[in-house]
Enzyme design. Structure first.
Site, PDB file in Angstrom:
ATOM      1  N   ASP A 168      41.870  38.780  46.937  1.00 53.66           N
ATOM      2  CA  ASP A 168      42.498  38.474  45.655  1.00 53.66           C
ATOM      3  C   ASP A 168      42.064  39.528  44.637  1.00 53.66           C
ATOM      4  O   ASP A 168      40.898  39.912  44.572  1.00 53.66           O
ATOM      5  CB  ASP A 168      42.100  37.076  45.184  1.00 53.66           C
ATOM      6  CG  ASP A 168      42.988  36.568  44.064  1.00 53.66           C
ATOM      7  OD1 ASP A 168      43.717  35.592  44.284  1.00 53.66           O
ATOM      8  OD2 ASP A 168      42.945  37.157  42.955  1.00 53.66           O
ATOM      9  N   HIS A 179      50.981  30.930  49.618  1.00 56.16           N
ATOM     10  CA  HIS A 179      49.687  31.554  49.932  1.00 56.16           C
ATOM     11  C   HIS A 179      48.599  30.501  49.874  1.00 56.16           C
ATOM     12  O   HIS A 179      48.670  29.555  49.094  1.00 56.16           O
ATOM     13  CB  HIS A 179      49.361  32.699  48.963  1.00 56.16           C
ATOM     14  CG  HIS A 179      49.440  32.305  47.513  1.00 56.16           C
ATOM     15  ND1 HIS A 179      50.642  32.236  46.842  1.00 56.16           N
ATOM     16  CD2 HIS A 179      48.482  31.937  46.622  1.00 56.16           C
ATOM     17  CE1 HIS A 179      50.419  31.856  45.590  1.00 56.16           C
ATOM     18  NE2 HIS A 179      49.117  31.651  45.433  1.00 56.16           N
ATOM     19  N   ASN A 200      48.165  26.161  45.968  1.00 57.69           N
ATOM     20  CA  ASN A 200      48.766  25.668  44.727  1.00 57.69           C
ATOM     21  C   ASN A 200      50.279  25.642  44.907  1.00 57.69           C
ATOM     22  O   ASN A 200      50.860  26.616  45.392  1.00 57.69           O
ATOM     23  CB  ASN A 200      48.402  26.587  43.558  1.00 57.69           C
ATOM     24  CG  ASN A 200      46.902  26.639  43.312  1.00 57.69           C
ATOM     25  OD1 ASN A 200      46.214  25.637  43.493  1.00 57.69           O
ATOM     26  ND2 ASN A 200      46.400  27.792  42.918  1.00 57.69           N
ATOM     27  N   HIS A 256      44.539  30.139  49.220  1.00 56.21           N
ATOM     28  CA  HIS A 256      43.307  30.767  48.749  1.00 56.21           C
ATOM     29  C   HIS A 256      42.185  30.341  49.694  1.00 56.21           C
ATOM     30  O   HIS A 256      42.068  29.154  50.021  1.00 56.21           O
ATOM     31  CB  HIS A 256      42.943  30.273  47.346  1.00 56.21           C
ATOM     32  CG  HIS A 256      43.947  30.597  46.279  1.00 56.21           C
ATOM     33  ND1 HIS A 256      43.757  31.603  45.362  1.00 56.21           N
ATOM     34  CD2 HIS A 256      45.149  30.044  45.984  1.00 56.21           C
ATOM     35  CE1 HIS A 256      44.801  31.646  44.531  1.00 56.21           C
ATOM     36  NE2 HIS A 256      45.655  30.715  44.889  1.00 56.21           N
ATOM     37  N   GLY A 286      49.776  24.843  39.586  1.00 55.14           N
ATOM     38  CA  GLY A 286      49.158  26.104  39.155  1.00 55.14           C
ATOM     39  C   GLY A 286      49.594  27.306  39.972  1.00 55.14           C
ATOM     40  O   GLY A 286      48.901  28.327  40.004  1.00 55.14           O
ATOM     41  N   GLN A 287      50.753  27.211  40.637  1.00 54.23           N
ATOM     42  CA  GLN A 287      51.238  28.339  41.443  1.00 54.23           C
ATOM     43  C   GLN A 287      51.863  29.393  40.538  1.00 54.23           C
ATOM     44  O   GLN A 287      52.838  29.119  39.837  1.00 54.23           O
ATOM     45  CB  GLN A 287      52.273  27.859  42.472  1.00 54.23           C
ATOM     46  CG  GLN A 287      52.766  28.998  43.362  1.00 54.23           C
ATOM     47  CD  GLN A 287      53.795  28.546  44.396  1.00 54.23           C
ATOM     48  OE1 GLN A 287      54.206  27.386  44.411  1.00 54.23           O
ATOM     49  NE2 GLN A 287      54.217  29.466  45.234  1.00 54.23           N
TER      50      GLN A 287
HETATM   51  P1  5GP Z   1      48.364  31.149  42.432  1.00 56.47           P
HETATM   52  O1  5GP Z   1      47.991  30.773  41.025  1.00 56.47           O
HETATM   53  O2  5GP Z   1      49.827  31.528  42.537  1.00 56.47           O
HETATM   54  O3  5GP Z   1      47.957  30.132  43.442  1.00 56.47           O
HETATM   55  O4  5GP Z   1      47.499  32.406  42.775  1.00 56.47           O
HETATM   56  C1  5GP Z   1      47.958  33.710  42.790  1.00 56.47           C
HETATM   57  C2  5GP Z   1      46.777  34.605  43.079  1.00 56.47           C
HETATM   58  O5  5GP Z   1      47.264  35.894  43.387  1.00 56.47           O
HETATM   59  C3  5GP Z   1      45.813  34.749  41.894  1.00 56.47           C
HETATM   60  O6  5GP Z   1      44.510  34.359  42.300  1.00 56.47           O
HETATM   61  C4  5GP Z   1      45.902  36.234  41.548  1.00 56.47           C
HETATM   62  O7  5GP Z   1      44.658  36.779  41.151  1.00 56.47           O
HETATM   63  C5  5GP Z   1      46.418  36.855  42.832  1.00 56.47           C
HETATM   64  N1  5GP Z   1      47.226  38.043  42.638  1.00 56.47           N
HETATM   65  C6  5GP Z   1      48.259  38.182  41.762  1.00 56.47           C
HETATM   66  N2  5GP Z   1      48.796  39.417  41.876  1.00 56.47           N
HETATM   67  C7  5GP Z   1      48.103  40.055  42.840  1.00 56.47           C
HETATM   68  C8  5GP Z   1      48.207  41.369  43.408  1.00 56.47           C
HETATM   69  O8  5GP Z   1      49.064  42.179  43.037  1.00 56.47           O
HETATM   70  N3  5GP Z   1      47.316  41.691  44.373  1.00 56.47           N
HETATM   71  C9  5GP Z   1      46.367  40.805  44.821  1.00 56.47           C
HETATM   72  N4  5GP Z   1      45.542  41.231  45.782  1.00 56.47           N
HETATM   73  N5  5GP Z   1      46.246  39.558  44.307  1.00 56.47           N
HETATM   74  C10 5GP Z   1      47.100  39.191  43.335  1.00 56.47           C
END
Ligand code: 5GP
Ligand code: ZN
Length: 114
Positions: free
Chosen positions: A30, A100, A87, A102, A93-94
């Protein structure tokens, strides 16, 4: 899916610190880690959210989970413990609309999450 950042990472059109991949699954760090270990596990194929992973995708969902466990063992934090989070949608919180998981580890994680 055009304009999907995780599709771009999966297609190697955008850089990421990839730590594992097979035919179906990609794992990368991340970009904004919230724990000492913070990895993202994605299917290479685009699914917008967990809502799109149906019965027909049970094999893929199993592969994602098995990959998380294999990484936990390989990285040496399986016994200490870890968390796998998906999420889904606005209230979940997505932020990135490509399903994906985490994988978080390396510190005592609080519960319940905010
Ligand atoms: P969500 O809130 O959608 O569950 O989490 C998205 C995650 O993707 C966040 O933890 C954010 O830091 C990560 N993320 C967003 N853009 C990028 C990216 O361009 N590269 C990487 N490696 N992680 C990303
Ligand atoms: Zn995508």
């Amino acid at each position: 899916m055009p304009d999907c950042i995780f599709c771009k990472i999966a297609n190697k059109e955008m850089p990421a610190e990839i730590i594992f991949e097979d035919e179906q699954v990609l794992v990368f760090k991340d970009v904004k880690p919230v724990a000492p270990v913070h990895l993202l596990l994605i299917p290479k194929k685009h699914y917008t959210s967990l809502l799109d992973l149906g019965e027909a995708d049970a094999g893929l969902a199993g592969s994602l989970q098995a990959t998380a466990v294999r990484i936990a063992r390989d990285f040496g934090f399986a016994e200490q413990g870890f968390r796998v989070v998906c999420n889904c949608g606005r209230d979940g919180g997505q932020l990135v609309a490509h399903v994906h998981y985490h994988l978080l580890a390396g510190r005592a994680l609080k519960w319940p999450p905010g």
